[in-house]
Design a protein around this motif. Structure first.
Motif, PDB file in Angstrom:
ATOM      1  N   VAL A  16      68.859  49.498   8.663  1.00 39.21           N
ATOM      2  CA  VAL A  16      68.593  50.231   9.903  1.00 39.21           C
ATOM      3  C   VAL A  16      67.271  50.987   9.798  1.00 39.21           C
ATOM      4  O   VAL A  16      66.455  50.980  10.724  1.00 39.21           O
ATOM      5  CB  VAL A  16      69.755  51.190  10.223  1.00 39.21           C
ATOM      6  N   ALA A  17      67.036  51.647   8.669  1.00 41.68           N
ATOM      7  CA  ALA A  17      65.777  52.382   8.494  1.00 41.68           C
ATOM      8  C   ALA A  17      64.583  51.437   8.553  1.00 41.68           C
ATOM      9  O   ALA A  17      63.571  51.728   9.199  1.00 41.68           O
ATOM     10  CB  ALA A  17      65.788  53.143   7.172  1.00 41.68           C
ATOM     11  N   ALA A  18      64.702  50.283   7.886  1.00 45.34           N
ATOM     12  CA  ALA A  18      63.604  49.311   7.927  1.00 45.34           C
ATOM     13  C   ALA A  18      63.407  48.771   9.337  1.00 45.34           C
ATOM     14  O   ALA A  18      62.273  48.584   9.795  1.00 45.34           O
ATOM     15  CB  ALA A  18      63.887  48.171   6.954  1.00 45.34           C
ATOM     16  N   GLY A  19      64.510  48.524  10.055  1.00 45.82           N
ATOM     17  CA  GLY A  19      64.405  48.043  11.428  1.00 45.82           C
ATOM     18  C   GLY A  19      63.754  49.062  12.348  1.00 45.82           C
ATOM     19  O   GLY A  19      62.942  48.713  13.214  1.00 45.82           O
ATOM     20  N   ILE A  20      64.105  50.328  12.166  1.00 49.34           N
ATOM     21  CA  ILE A  20      63.492  51.373  12.990  1.00 49.34           C
ATOM     22  C   ILE A  20      61.995  51.466  12.698  1.00 49.34           C
ATOM     23  O   ILE A  20      61.164  51.556  13.616  1.00 49.34           O
ATOM     24  CB  ILE A  20      64.188  52.721  12.733  1.00 49.34           C
ATOM     25  N   GLY A  21      61.620  51.451  11.413  1.00 46.92           N
ATOM     26  CA  GLY A  21      60.210  51.500  11.063  1.00 46.92           C
ATOM     27  C   GLY A  21      59.438  50.320  11.623  1.00 46.92           C
ATOM     28  O   GLY A  21      58.320  50.476  12.135  1.00 46.92           O
ATOM     29  N   PHE A  22      60.020  49.129  11.537  1.00 45.62           N
ATOM     30  CA  PHE A  22      59.351  47.937  12.062  1.00 45.62           C
ATOM     31  C   PHE A  22      59.203  48.008  13.573  1.00 45.62           C
ATOM     32  O   PHE A  22      58.135  47.732  14.124  1.00 45.62           O
ATOM     33  CB  PHE A  22      60.139  46.693  11.651  1.00 45.62           C
ATOM     34  N   THR A  23      60.282  48.374  14.269  1.00 49.99           N
ATOM     35  CA  THR A  23      60.255  48.399  15.730  1.00 49.99           C
ATOM     36  C   THR A  23      59.286  49.456  16.254  1.00 49.99           C
ATOM     37  O   THR A  23      58.584  49.234  17.237  1.00 49.99           O
ATOM     38  CB  THR A  23      61.659  48.661  16.272  1.00 49.99           C
ATOM     39  N   ARG A  24      59.249  50.601  15.573  1.00 53.46           N
ATOM     40  CA  ARG A  24      58.393  51.691  16.037  1.00 53.46           C
ATOM     41  C   ARG A  24      56.913  51.363  15.889  1.00 53.46           C
ATOM     42  O   ARG A  24      56.068  51.880  16.653  1.00 53.46           O
ATOM     43  CB  ARG A  24      58.717  52.960  15.232  1.00 53.46           C
ATOM     44  N   THR A  25      56.572  50.487  14.963  1.00 54.27           N
ATOM     45  CA  THR A  25      55.153  50.199  14.692  1.00 54.27           C
ATOM     46  C   THR A  25      54.755  48.771  15.025  1.00 54.27           C
ATOM     47  O   THR A  25      53.626  48.377  14.728  1.00 54.27           O
ATOM     48  CB  THR A  25      54.849  50.449  13.198  1.00 54.27           C
ATOM     49  N   MET A  26      55.633  47.991  15.627  1.00 49.82           N
ATOM     50  CA  MET A  26      55.311  46.607  15.934  1.00 49.82           C
ATOM     51  C   MET A  26      54.189  46.538  16.968  1.00 49.82           C
ATOM     52  O   MET A  26      53.902  47.516  17.665  1.00 49.82           O
ATOM     53  CB  MET A  26      56.545  45.864  16.443  1.00 49.82           C
ATOM     54  N   PRO A  27      53.508  45.402  17.074  1.00 48.88           N
ATOM     55  CA  PRO A  27      52.396  45.292  18.019  1.00 48.88           C
ATOM     56  C   PRO A  27      52.829  45.597  19.449  1.00 48.88           C
ATOM     57  O   PRO A  27      53.994  45.429  19.826  1.00 48.88           O
ATOM     58  CB  PRO A  27      51.938  43.834  17.863  1.00 48.88           C
ATOM     59  N   THR A  28      51.874  46.048  20.239  1.00 49.31           N
ATOM     60  CA  THR A  28      52.164  46.357  21.629  1.00 49.31           C
ATOM     61  C   THR A  28      52.504  45.078  22.394  1.00 49.31           C
ATOM     62  O   THR A  28      52.185  43.965  21.973  1.00 49.31           O
ATOM     63  CB  THR A  28      50.952  47.042  22.281  1.00 49.31           C
ATOM     64  N   PRO A  31      53.656  47.319  10.665  1.00 55.22           N
ATOM     65  CA  PRO A  31      55.127  47.321  10.677  1.00 55.22           C
ATOM     66  C   PRO A  31      55.744  46.899   9.352  1.00 55.22           C
ATOM     67  O   PRO A  31      56.820  47.383   8.987  1.00 55.22           O
ATOM     68  CB  PRO A  31      55.469  46.340  11.807  1.00 55.22           C
ATOM     69  N   ILE A  32      55.064  46.004   8.616  1.00 56.69           N
ATOM     70  CA  ILE A  32      55.615  45.600   7.321  1.00 56.69           C
ATOM     71  C   ILE A  32      55.613  46.772   6.352  1.00 56.69           C
ATOM     72  O   ILE A  32      56.589  47.028   5.637  1.00 56.69           O
ATOM     73  CB  ILE A  32      54.821  44.404   6.755  1.00 56.69           C
ATOM     74  N   VAL A  33      54.504  47.511   6.327  1.00 56.29           N
ATOM     75  CA  VAL A  33      54.449  48.693   5.455  1.00 56.29           C
ATOM     76  C   VAL A  33      55.495  49.716   5.863  1.00 56.29           C
ATOM     77  O   VAL A  33      56.172  50.320   5.009  1.00 56.29           O
ATOM     78  CB  VAL A  33      53.034  49.298   5.494  1.00 56.29           C
ATOM     79  N   ALA A  34      55.675  49.917   7.153  1.00 59.71           N
ATOM     80  CA  ALA A  34      56.667  50.880   7.626  1.00 59.71           C
ATOM     81  C   ALA A  34      58.074  50.454   7.224  1.00 59.71           C
ATOM     82  O   ALA A  34      58.873  51.278   6.754  1.00 59.71           O
ATOM     83  CB  ALA A  34      56.562  51.035   9.143  1.00 59.71           C
ATOM     84  N   ALA A  35      58.386  49.168   7.377  1.00 62.53           N
ATOM     85  CA  ALA A  35      59.729  48.691   7.049  1.00 62.53           C
ATOM     86  C   ALA A  35      59.996  48.769   5.545  1.00 62.53           C
ATOM     87  O   ALA A  35      61.063  49.226   5.106  1.00 62.53           O
ATOM     88  CB  ALA A  35      59.903  47.259   7.546  1.00 62.53           C
ATOM     89  N   VAL A  36      59.028  48.321   4.745  1.00 64.16           N
ATOM     90  CA  VAL A  36      59.222  48.340   3.287  1.00 64.16           C
ATOM     91  C   VAL A  36      59.358  49.764   2.774  1.00 64.16           C
ATOM     92  O   VAL A  36      60.218  50.070   1.937  1.00 64.16           O
ATOM     93  CB  VAL A  36      58.053  47.601   2.594  1.00 64.16           C
ATOM     94  N   SER A  37      58.500  50.668   3.253  1.00 64.46           N
ATOM     95  CA  SER A  37      58.575  52.055   2.790  1.00 64.46           C
ATOM     96  C   SER A  37      59.873  52.723   3.235  1.00 64.46           C
ATOM     97  O   SER A  37      60.462  53.509   2.487  1.00 64.46           O
ATOM     98  CB  SER A  37      57.374  52.842   3.305  1.00 64.46           C
TER      99      SER A  37
END
Length: 800
Positions: free
Chosen positions: A148-160, A104-110
């Motif tokens: 918002v983009a970083a939040g979406i990336g983080f939420t979509r890939t956060m741990p189950t 999720p960190i990589v997704a949010a930063v990217s």
């Protein structure tokens, strides 16, 4: 001694493979598609804003809501977003799940980085209106919303797990986006673009880093087994199968040991291989579409029942249960089979081979195809020192019921190949003949090719014996010479087709680049006199080609039929790579004229050799003369050096690469095998030699003059090119067209001729384009109609 049900014993030594983080190919496809959409939207938005576009979507709503309220909501939502992200990070760190945190960190930063890049690109065309007074700097003032983009990336890939936190994160992102639109600092389109960026980066991060592999839910597995009255003492991990499904061994309280498979929807191992096979292989040969986990489990149960009903002792399915919404537990009897790979050739007796063929025949009588015969699924099922080994078949998961005849024949071909790999070609074919008969065994001859074999068997052949299939085919042909030996068409697309598509695409892009800014209307302004003379030269080419064939064939050929054969070759050329259509038609025409096949191949091969011996010296001489103004004291132009270097590199690439060398030699050997004796025979007949060589020179000169006159049809007095330069352009362009895999060199010849006329002959692009189009119409397209008539006429007269 038993262990507690929740314990997981150590893995069986040498059997367990380290688990890898699964990567879903669908994430890569979604990420790549998202990147393409981002670039497309970016281009479209830039163009739209350059022309002036709407920038305010919520002016009426903003007039109702006070600015202070929107500001408080936006700040509160952003603070809550930060708090929730921090909570997830801390909780994941405490659990020690580093991979689940990196993703999720990589997704949010990217996602934030990509939105920053988009904002920089659209800085001159901001989608939103000026921010409200009192809003802090750099907060929700950009074209896309980085938070918002970083939040979406983080939420979509956060741990189950953590469903409440996940829901709060999604809600917070929605609130931040809504306040941005309402406040007028962004637009609805910008928010949609932000969502696209966030989801794209999330998909790419999921694929690049993979998902964490959870520990086996042993307790859940034991509970699910009890549902089916299967009480287990312990569960042992036992590696994975070729599809990446984890396998376990369970010791039941009644003393039995069974196997367990966990089919997970997150597992897509082998996806790229199956996708490749689906694209390249035809119909029944292609692997089945990747099932959902429930369909895969149901299919495994169906195949087990079908095999047992057919009389084959396949492992019986004991339980089908659900471990989670995306995971299915498949439990069945443990097969005790030793694969053929573990047996010495001496232990594989004729009786064992007969039993194997009998098991396969039992399946095929019930229209059940195995589909995955390899050294692991074919073997012996009982090893008693006092008894002979018993044949066994396992691994029916990739099979099919109500199987078509092609799948049944592919099974026979696979077992024949597998047996030959272990005991040799002669014993394998003999065992098949005893079980099936000579006719049924020889019937699979067209299917003995690598694309029709199961993947594991195909890989084993590549690793151990690449020539086995050829030896099998030769042995079968010696047993049944009348059997059809032509390989069946199992591939949907051959490598040559892919090369043709790639070359056509590249050439098309080159042509589009060359045609940019060109006025195609100038084609109708051709000088009719020069165009008529060019047409006469194009017609002369057909008579010259007929001269060549008549001169080199040691049998009388009728003139008009030979000319018609050249037109027929022009008709076939539109669907065959350059040169091959004419060679095939001429060879067939000469054979039908009563010339023996070997002599006909030698004669046609001699025409190709003489053409090469005429073509190359002319190209070098003309290239040497290109760019010189005097016939004495000149020096070679750079064109000579370029052609020599390019030709040398091409020949070296063919000769030094073993596969290319074998391919070229196999194609040329039938035509060149008797060329030298035929050449010596022609040298003793001056009239034939003069007719053949003279026709070849006339053919080349006619093509050069046709191109030269096509240029003169459009060129003014100030643009008349040198005939020598035009000859270089044609000879080089013809060589490129002959090498291109497209029909008649289509696309490659046009690109080469246009580029050559502009670069070598100094013809303006506005003249080179219509001249080349006229030349190709006269020499490639116009002969198609009389070629079709000639082809039909010669076929009716059985002359080809």
């Amino acid at each position: 001694m038993t262990t507690t049900p929740t314990d997981v014993s150590a893995p069986v030594p040498g059997r367990r493979r380290s688990a890898r983080a699964p990567r879903r190919p669908v994430d890569l496809l979604l990420g790549a598609g998202g990147l393409i959409l981002v670039l497309v939207v970016l281009i479209l938005v830039s163009d739209a804003m350059a022309e002036g576009g709407p920038t305010d979507d919520a002016s009426q709503l903003r007039a109702v809501l006070p600015p202070g309220f929107l500001f408080v909501v936006a700040v509160g939502a952003n603070l809550l977003l930060l708090v929730l992200v921090g909570y997830v990070v801390l909780r994941t760190l405490i659990a020690g799940r580093v991979r689940d945190l990196v993703r999720p960190i990589v997704a949010a930063v990217s996602a934030y980085a990509m939105t920053s890049w988009v904002n920089a690109e659209l800085e001159s065309a901001t989608l939103g209106a000026a921010p409200l007074p009192g809003l802090p700097d750099d907060v929700l003032t950009a074209a896309t919303l980085g938070y918002v983009a970083a939040g979406i990336g983080f939420t979509r890939t956060m741990p189950t797990g953590q469903p409440r936190v996940r829901s709060l994160l999604w809600g917070t992102n929605v609130v931040v986006a809504a306040t941005a639109v309402t406040a007028g600092v962004s637009s609805i389109l910008a928010v949609l673009f932000t969502v696209l960026v966030g989801l794209t980066c999330a998909a790419l991060a999921r694929y690049a880093i993979g998902v964490g592999v959870p520990p086996p839910a042993t307790g859940r597995i034991l509970d699910e087994l009890r549902r089916f009255d299967l009480a287990a003492d312990r569960i042992l991990p036992d590696g994975t199968n070729e599809d990446g499904d984890p396998r376990f061994l369970a010791d039941l309280t009644d003393g039995r040991r069974i196997e367990l498979w966990v089919l997970d929807s997150e597992n897509t191992s082998g996806f790229w291989r199956r996708l490749r096979d689906l694209l390249f292989l035809r119909g029944p040969v292609a692997p089945p579409i990747l099932y959902g986990v429930r369909r895969r489990a149901e299919h495994a149960a169906l195949m087990s029942v079908a095999a047992r009903e057919a009389g084959v002792p396949a492992p019986r399915v004991l339980a089908l249960g659900e471990l989670s919404p995306g995971a299915v537990l498949l439990s069945r009897e443990r097969p005790r089979v030793r694969g053929l790979a573990t047996l010495a050739p001496a232990r594989i007796t004729d009786a064992l081979l007969a039993e194997l063929w009998g098991l396969l025949a039992s399946l095929h009588r019930r229209r059940v195809a195995h589909g995955d015969l390899n050294e692991a699924t074919v073997g012996i099922g009982r090893e008693d020192p006092d008894e002979a080994p018993t044949a066994a078949l396992v691994g029916f998961d990739h099979g099919s019921v109500a199987a078509p005849q092609l799948r049944i024949s592919l099974d026979i071909a696979a077992l024949l190949t597998l047996v030959a790999l272990r005991v040799g070609v002669e014993r394998a074919v003999a065992s098949a003949v005893r079980a099936l008969g000579v006719e049924a065994t020889a019937a699979v001859l067209p299917l003995l090719q690598a694309p029709g074999l199961p993947p594991r068997l195909r890989a084993e052949l590549r690793r151990t014996d690449r020539t086995l299939l050829g030896r099998l085919r030769d042995h079968l042909v010696s047993l049944a010479p009348e059997a059809p030996a032509e390989p069946a068409r199992l591939e949907r697309m051959r490598p040559r087709t892919i090369v043709s598509v790639v070359v056509a695409t590249v050439v098309g892009l080159i042509l589009v680049y060359q045609l940019a800014g060109a006025d195609l209307a100038t084609v109708r302004h051709a000088d009719p006199v020069w165009a008529l003379i060019a047409f006469a030269m194009a017609t002369t080419c057909m008579f010259a080609a007929a001269m060549v064939l008549i001169g080199f064939v040691p049998a009388p050929l009728p003139w008009w039929r030979t000319v018609m054969a050249q037109y027929a070759g022009s008709f076939v050329r539109i669907v065959a790579p350059a040169g091959l259509g004419s060679i095939a038609i001429n060879t067939r025409f000469v054979i039908k004229a009563g010339v023996p096949t070997s002599l006909a191949l030698s004669a046609v091969g001699l025409t190709q050799l003489v053409g090469f011996l005429v073509h190359v010296p002319l190209l070098l001489v003309c290239a040497y003369l290109t760019g010189t103004s005097y016939w004495t004291g000149f020096t070679p132009s750079p064109t000579v050096a370029f052609i020599c270097v390019l030709g040398t590199a091409t020949v070296a690439a063919v000769l030094l690469h073993p596969r290319m060398r074998r391919s070229v030699s196999q194609r040329l050997r039938p035509y060149l095998r008797g060329v030298l004796p035929r050449l010596l025979d022609v040298l003793q007949r001056p009239v034939s030699l003069l007719l053949g060589v003279g026709g070849m020179v006339l053919l080349t000169v006619a093509f050069v003059l046709c191109l030269h006159f096509s240029v003169l049809a459009f060129a003014g007095p100030e643009n008349v090119p040198s005939l020598v330069a035009v000859a270089v352009v044609f000879l080089a362009g013809n060589a490129i067209g002959s090498a291109a895999p497209t029909p008649g060199g289509l696309g490659a010849v046009e690109a080469a001729l246009i580029g050559g006329l502009t670069a070598v002959a100094g013809v303006p692009a506005g003249v080179a384009l219509p001249a080349v189009l006229l030349f190709r119409v006269l020499t490639f397209w116009f002969p198609v109609l009389p070629g079709w008539a000639s082809f039909s006429h010669l076929q009716r007269r059985e002359a080809i």
